[in-house]
Design an enzyme around this catalytic site. Structure first.
Site, short mmCIF file in Angstrom:
data_model
loop_
_atom_site.label_atom_id
_atom_site.label_comp_id
_atom_site.label_asym_id
_atom_site.label_seq_id
_atom_site.Cartn_x
_atom_site.Cartn_y
_atom_site.Cartn_z
CB CYS A 11 0.33 -0.73 -0.24
SG CYS A 11 0.78 -2.40 0.31
CB CYS A 14 -2.27 -4.93 0.37
SG CYS A 14 -1.14 -4.43 1.68
#
Length: 77
Positions: A11, A14
């Site tokens: 994501c 991240c």
């Protein structure tokens, strides 16, 4: 050499954590390898149930938030 592991499914958070880790390595001068772990089975093997997470040398240091580059640099020293 330190091993920095970014635990997350890929994501945006991240990716931001990975960028901060890369910046922390540059500013701290510590020799480190950054590894991204996206496999949910491997992530849960760390005991992590919330991402993103940051592990250094196999030890989980941060879960569920994005530490700044400065915060990560302090964890590396």
């Amino acid at each position: 050499m330190k091993l920095i592991q970014i635990l997350g499914t890929g994501c945006t958070k991240c990716e931001n954590l990975k960028a901060n880790a890369e910046q922390a390595v540059q500013q701290s001068g510590v020799e480190a390898k950054i590894e991204k772990i996206t496999d949910i089975v491997k992530i849960t093997s760390f005991g992590v149930m919330m991402t993103p997470a940051l592990a250094i040398d196999g030890e989980v240091k941060v879960v569920g938030k994005i530490p700044s580059a400065d915060e990560i640099a302090k964890l590396l020293i």
